[in-house]
Design a protein around this motif. Structure first.
Motif, PDB file in Angstrom:
ATOM      1  N   LEU A 171       0.836  -1.197   0.000  1.00  0.00           N
ATOM      2  CA  LEU A 171       0.000   0.000   0.000  1.00  0.00           C
ATOM      3  C   LEU A 171       0.871   1.246   0.000  1.00  0.00           C
ATOM      4  CD1 LEU A 171      -2.552  -1.078   2.772  1.00  0.00           C
ATOM      5  CD2 LEU A 171      -2.920  -1.154   0.299  1.00  0.00           C
ATOM      6  N   LYS A 172       0.335   2.327  -0.530  1.00  0.00           N
ATOM      7  CA  LYS A 172       1.048   3.592  -0.535  1.00  0.00           C
ATOM      8  C   LYS A 172       1.073   4.201   0.868  1.00  0.00           C
ATOM      9  CE  LYS A 172       0.200   5.002  -5.335  1.00  0.00           C
ATOM     10  NZ  LYS A 172      -0.386   6.046  -6.216  1.00  0.00           N
ATOM     11  N   ILE A 173       2.078   5.049   1.099  1.00  0.00           N
ATOM     12  CA  ILE A 173       2.173   5.758   2.375  1.00  0.00           C
ATOM     13  C   ILE A 173       1.171   6.907   2.373  1.00  0.00           C
ATOM     14  CG2 ILE A 173       3.656   7.188   3.833  1.00  0.00           C
ATOM     15  CD1 ILE A 173       6.018   5.544   2.809  1.00  0.00           C
ATOM     16  N   ARG A 174       0.368   6.975   3.432  1.00  0.00           N
ATOM     17  CA  ARG A 174      -0.627   8.047   3.545  1.00  0.00           C
ATOM     18  C   ARG A 174      -0.119   9.195   4.417  1.00  0.00           C
ATOM     19  NH1 ARG A 174      -7.031   7.266   5.080  1.00  0.00           N
ATOM     20  NH2 ARG A 174      -7.593   9.483   5.077  1.00  0.00           N
ATOM     21  N   GLU A 175       0.486   8.857   5.568  1.00  0.00           N
ATOM     22  CA  GLU A 175       0.964   9.882   6.496  1.00  0.00           C
ATOM     23  C   GLU A 175       2.284   9.456   7.123  1.00  0.00           C
ATOM     24  OE1 GLU A 175      -2.134  10.046   9.347  1.00  0.00           O
ATOM     25  OE2 GLU A 175      -3.600  10.995   8.018  1.00  0.00           O
ATOM     26  N   VAL A 176       3.172  10.433   7.362  1.00  0.00           N
ATOM     27  CA  VAL A 176       4.424  10.223   8.102  1.00  0.00           C
ATOM     28  C   VAL A 176       4.372  11.165   9.297  1.00  0.00           C
ATOM     29  CG1 VAL A 176       6.934  10.269   8.038  1.00  0.00           C
ATOM     30  CG2 VAL A 176       5.647   9.648   5.971  1.00  0.00           C
ATOM     31  N   HIS A 177       4.326  10.607  10.509  1.00  0.00           N
ATOM     32  CA  HIS A 177       4.077  11.402  11.716  1.00  0.00           C
ATOM     33  C   HIS A 177       5.345  11.850  12.430  1.00  0.00           C
ATOM     34  CE1 HIS A 177      -0.072   9.225  11.967  1.00  0.00           C
ATOM     35  NE2 HIS A 177      -0.059  10.196  11.073  1.00  0.00           N
ATOM     36  N   PHE A 178       6.483  11.254  12.110  1.00  0.00           N
ATOM     37  CA  PHE A 178       7.727  11.616  12.785  1.00  0.00           C
ATOM     38  C   PHE A 178       8.811  11.828  11.736  1.00  0.00           C
ATOM     39  CE2 PHE A 178       5.277   9.329  15.945  1.00  0.00           C
ATOM     40  CZ  PHE A 178       5.518  10.033  17.114  1.00  0.00           C
ATOM     41  N   LYS A 179       9.952  12.317  12.216  1.00  0.00           N
ATOM     42  CA  LYS A 179      11.105  12.486  11.328  1.00  0.00           C
ATOM     43  C   LYS A 179      12.318  11.808  11.962  1.00  0.00           C
ATOM     44  CE  LYS A 179      12.390  17.084  13.102  1.00  0.00           C
ATOM     45  NZ  LYS A 179      11.383  17.132  14.155  1.00  0.00           N
ATOM     46  N   GLU A 180      13.326  11.599  11.160  1.00  0.00           N
ATOM     47  CA  GLU A 180      14.552  10.962  11.642  1.00  0.00           C
ATOM     48  C   GLU A 180      15.146  11.777  12.790  1.00  0.00           C
ATOM     49  OE1 GLU A 180      18.820  10.071   9.606  1.00  0.00           O
ATOM     50  OE2 GLU A 180      17.062   9.305   8.532  1.00  0.00           O
TER      51      GLU A 180
ATOM     52  N   VAL B  68       2.373   5.685  16.275  1.00  0.00           N
ATOM     53  CA  VAL B  68       2.274   5.414  14.838  1.00  0.00           C
ATOM     54  C   VAL B  68       3.285   6.301  14.111  1.00  0.00           C
ATOM     55  CG1 VAL B  68       0.804   5.441  12.806  1.00  0.00           C
ATOM     56  CG2 VAL B  68      -0.142   4.771  15.024  1.00  0.00           C
ATOM     57  N   ILE B  69       4.311   5.675  13.562  1.00  0.00           N
ATOM     58  CA  ILE B  69       5.348   6.422  12.840  1.00  0.00           C
ATOM     59  C   ILE B  69       4.889   6.706  11.414  1.00  0.00           C
ATOM     60  CG2 ILE B  69       7.748   6.379  12.059  1.00  0.00           C
ATOM     61  CD1 ILE B  69       8.323   4.443  14.384  1.00  0.00           C
ATOM     62  N   ILE B  70       4.366   5.671  10.762  1.00  0.00           N
ATOM     63  CA  ILE B  70       3.909   5.783   9.372  1.00  0.00           C
ATOM     64  C   ILE B  70       2.535   5.136   9.262  1.00  0.00           C
ATOM     65  CG2 ILE B  70       4.355   5.060   6.989  1.00  0.00           C
ATOM     66  CD1 ILE B  70       7.358   4.996   7.782  1.00  0.00           C
ATOM     67  N   ARG B  71       1.646   5.776   8.489  1.00  0.00           N
ATOM     68  CA  ARG B  71       0.326   5.202   8.242  1.00  0.00           C
ATOM     69  C   ARG B  71       0.177   4.979   6.743  1.00  0.00           C
ATOM     70  NH1 ARG B  71      -5.497   8.179   9.240  1.00  0.00           N
ATOM     71  NH2 ARG B  71      -6.815   6.494   8.435  1.00  0.00           N
ATOM     72  N   LEU B  72      -0.150   3.750   6.376  1.00  0.00           N
ATOM     73  CA  LEU B  72      -0.370   3.415   4.972  1.00  0.00           C
ATOM     74  C   LEU B  72      -1.808   3.746   4.572  1.00  0.00           C
ATOM     75  CD1 LEU B  72       1.447  -0.053   4.855  1.00  0.00           C
ATOM     76  CD2 LEU B  72       2.403   2.194   4.340  1.00  0.00           C
ATOM     77  N   ASP B  73      -2.048   3.806   3.292  1.00  0.00           N
ATOM     78  CA  ASP B  73      -3.384   4.126   2.777  1.00  0.00           C
ATOM     79  C   ASP B  73      -4.341   2.964   3.067  1.00  0.00           C
ATOM     80  OD1 ASP B  73      -5.611   4.979   1.478  1.00  0.00           O
ATOM     81  OD2 ASP B  73      -4.690   5.203  -0.496  1.00  0.00           O
ATOM     82  N   ASP B  74      -5.306   3.200   3.925  1.00  0.00           N
ATOM     83  CA  ASP B  74      -6.218   2.140   4.372  1.00  0.00           C
ATOM     84  C   ASP B  74      -7.653   2.370   3.906  1.00  0.00           C
ATOM     85  OD1 ASP B  74      -6.866   4.321   5.864  1.00  0.00           O
ATOM     86  OD2 ASP B  74      -6.558   3.399   7.821  1.00  0.00           O
ATOM     87  N   SER B  75      -7.881   3.254   2.925  1.00  0.00           N
ATOM     88  CA  SER B  75      -9.250   3.622   2.534  1.00  0.00           C
ATOM     89  C   SER B  75     -10.044   2.421   2.025  1.00  0.00           C
ATOM     90  CB  SER B  75      -9.215   4.730   1.480  1.00  0.00           C
ATOM     91  OG  SER B  75      -8.384   4.370   0.384  1.00  0.00           O
ATOM     92  N   GLU B  76      -9.485   1.629   1.116  1.00  0.00           N
ATOM     93  CA  GLU B  76     -10.199   0.464   0.588  1.00  0.00           C
ATOM     94  C   GLU B  76     -10.435  -0.579   1.671  1.00  0.00           C
ATOM     95  OE1 GLU B  76      -8.389  -1.177  -2.842  1.00  0.00           O
ATOM     96  OE2 GLU B  76      -8.488   0.678  -4.016  1.00  0.00           O
ATOM     97  N   MET B  77      -9.458  -0.728   2.558  1.00  0.00           N
ATOM     98  CA  MET B  77      -9.592  -1.710   3.621  1.00  0.00           C
ATOM     99  C   MET B  77     -10.695  -1.324   4.600  1.00  0.00           C
ATOM    100  SD  MET B  77      -6.451  -3.281   5.817  1.00  0.00           S
ATOM    101  CE  MET B  77      -5.530  -3.458   4.290  1.00  0.00           C
ATOM    102  N   ARG B  78     -10.854  -0.025   4.847  1.00  0.00           N
ATOM    103  CA  ARG B  78     -11.907   0.420   5.747  1.00  0.00           C
ATOM    104  C   ARG B  78     -13.288   0.185   5.131  1.00  0.00           C
ATOM    105  NH1 ARG B  78     -10.613   2.926  10.269  1.00  0.00           N
ATOM    106  NH2 ARG B  78      -8.447   3.573  10.579  1.00  0.00           N
ATOM    107  N   ILE B  79     -13.414   0.368   3.817  1.00  0.00           N
ATOM    108  CA  ILE B  79     -14.690   0.063   3.141  1.00  0.00           C
ATOM    109  C   ILE B  79     -15.001  -1.422   3.276  1.00  0.00           C
ATOM    110  CG2 ILE B  79     -15.829  -0.052   0.884  1.00  0.00           C
ATOM    111  CD1 ILE B  79     -14.286   2.493   0.120  1.00  0.00           C
ATOM    112  N   ARG B  80     -13.985  -2.274   3.061  1.00  0.00           N
ATOM    113  CA  ARG B  80     -14.185  -3.716   3.195  1.00  0.00           C
ATOM    114  C   ARG B  80     -14.584  -4.082   4.618  1.00  0.00           C
ATOM    115  NH1 ARG B  80      -9.731  -5.202   1.246  1.00  0.00           N
ATOM    116  NH2 ARG B  80      -8.530  -5.954   3.021  1.00  0.00           N
ATOM    117  N   LEU B  81     -13.979  -3.408   5.591  1.00  0.00           N
ATOM    118  CA  LEU B  81     -14.315  -3.681   6.985  1.00  0.00           C
ATOM    119  C   LEU B  81     -15.750  -3.270   7.289  1.00  0.00           C
ATOM    120  CD1 LEU B  81     -13.421  -4.612   9.784  1.00  0.00           C
ATOM    121  CD2 LEU B  81     -12.552  -2.301  10.214  1.00  0.00           C
ATOM    122  N   ASP B  82     -16.187  -2.138   6.752  1.00  0.00           N
ATOM    123  CA  ASP B  82     -17.580  -1.705   6.954  1.00  0.00           C
ATOM    124  C   ASP B  82     -18.555  -2.729   6.379  1.00  0.00           C
ATOM    125  OD1 ASP B  82     -16.809   0.576   8.267  1.00  0.00           O
ATOM    126  OD2 ASP B  82     -16.919   1.872   6.487  1.00  0.00           O
ATOM    127  N   LEU B  83     -18.264  -3.244   5.183  1.00  0.00           N
ATOM    128  CA  LEU B  83     -19.130  -4.256   4.568  1.00  0.00           C
ATOM    129  C   LEU B  83     -19.161  -5.527   5.411  1.00  0.00           C
ATOM    130  CD1 LEU B  83     -18.118  -3.842   0.801  1.00  0.00           C
ATOM    131  CD2 LEU B  83     -20.279  -3.154   1.881  1.00  0.00           C
TER     132      LEU B  83
END
Length: 374
Positions: A48-57, A66-81
């Motif tokens: 998955l693509k990187i959605r957010e980076v919350h910290f720096k080196e 949470v240091i890095i958050r990946l793109d979870d949009s499709e997964m959240r739709i699947r979870l709702d279903l």
């Protein structure tokens, strides 16, 4: 002697014999490197693509951040279903459960009436068939609930993998991540690296590394002859060119049971030292350091600097200033190191010993004038 004592005095530097502390030490044959207690190299577990980076080196993190958050949009739709499907399955289960309870009661009542001879056997057979059929439907509904819950649980676990978290309190030592990019996908959990471990260049490069620097370690090779004198718990002194004015204290934590021959013409034993925490500053991870292990310490004894002691034909001597004339003095020494030597016999506290042994013509009977005294 008459000629020496009447010529122009030679300027010399001296130190006073004093009481102090001296340590018997051994030094590593080469430098070591400061390592953290542990390090974890984090990699993406999902493509998955990187959605957010919350910290720096260089930032400090707490366990679970949470240091890095990946793109979870499709997964959240699947979870709702899947959650909606679970709610539907729960509704069907409640309906089937009510029907099953009614069928059970009807079967038990009909069976008692049959035993009393009130109803014929064909009526009992019809009621039993209905009870069995509804019971099977009830079991199917319960299995459907179980499958729906597992589906939600698996998706929630996959969703958690989109949150790349700090595995412990520590420091981000490396971070190469930008929102919108697709990191290398490994499918493997974060790799834990101890202070002795390495990763080959052929392996997938991580985009984040977190280190636990609450305890710093250094591994230094010692000559095999000296290694037999080393024991766990012995104190050690750590010095580094990165912080030349500081001496860090540590303790021997581990002594390798194997003699190595990685250094040319030397057989060595690796010794691991834990560096104590200090308020004077912290050595950076990766710094090159030298280690000196303290084998023995003697306090409040007569000492001189080691560089004033001359060894000749198996004997030790120093030059002492008496009045304005040099006198050769044979001494008996005790433990010593690069800095200080204990004097057992031959000198008294307060006597002046010359340190400028490089002055031309140094010999007994020479007239001298003290230029510098320590």
């Amino acid at each position: 002697v008459y000629f020496l004592s009447h010529k122009t005095p030679v300027e010399v530097r001296v130190i006073k014999v004093r009481r102090g502390t001296v340590e018997r030490t051994i030094t590593g044959v080469s430098s070591g490197t400061v390592d953290p207690l542990k390090r974890v190299r984090l990699q993406a577990l999902l493509p998955l693509k990187i959605r957010e980076v919350h910290f720096k080196e260089g930032d400090r993190v707490k366990k679970g951040d949470v240091i890095i958050r990946l793109d979870d949009s499709e997964m959240r739709i699947r979870l709702d279903l899947q959650r909606a499907a679970l709610r539907g399955a729960e509704l069907r289960l409640r309906e089937t459960e009510e029907r099953y309870k009614f069928a059970t009661q009807n079967y038990e009542r009909t069976r008692r009436l049959f035993e009393e001879g009130v109803v014929p056997d064909n009526v009992l057979d019809d009621v039993r068939t209905q009870y069995t059929t509804i019971g099977k439907g009830y079991e199917i509904a319960k299995n459907a609930i179980h499958e729906a819950k597992l589906g939600v649980q698996l998706t929630e676990e996959e969703l958690e993998k989109t949150h790349i978290r700090a595995p412990f309190d520590g420091l981000i030592s490396f971070l190469d991540a930008t929102a919108g990019e697709m990191p290398q996908y490994t499918g493997l959990e974060g790799t834990t690296i101890t202070s002795q471990s390495t990763i080959s260049s052929s392996e997938t490069k991580p985009f984040c590394e977190v280190i636990d620097d609450s305890v710093l370690k250094v591994k230094v090779p010692f000559d095999e002859v000296d290694a037999v004198k080393i024991r766990p718990g012995q104190p050690a002194k750590i010095t580094s060119d990165t912080m030349p004015d500081q001496v860090f204290i540590g303790q021997v934590a581990y002594i390798s049971p194997v003699v190595s021959k990685t250094l040319e013409q030397n057989r060595t034993v690796d010794v691991e030292v834990d560096i104590d925490k200090t308020d004077k500053g912290r050595l950076p991870v990766g710094a090159s350091v030298d280690a000196e292990i303290i084998l023995e310490t003697e306090k409040d004894v007569l000492i001189v600097t080691t560089n004033v002691v001359i060894e000749k034909e198996g004997k030790k001597l120093v030059y002492v200033v008496e009045g304005d004339v040099l006198k050769k003095r044979m001494i008996t020494s005790g433990i010593s190191n690069w800095e200080f030597t204990r004097v057992l016999n031959g000198l008294k506290e307060g006597e002046r010993v010359i340190t400028s042994l490089d002055v031309e013509g140094i010999q007994e009977g020479l007239r001298v004038r003290i230029r510098d005294e320590q």
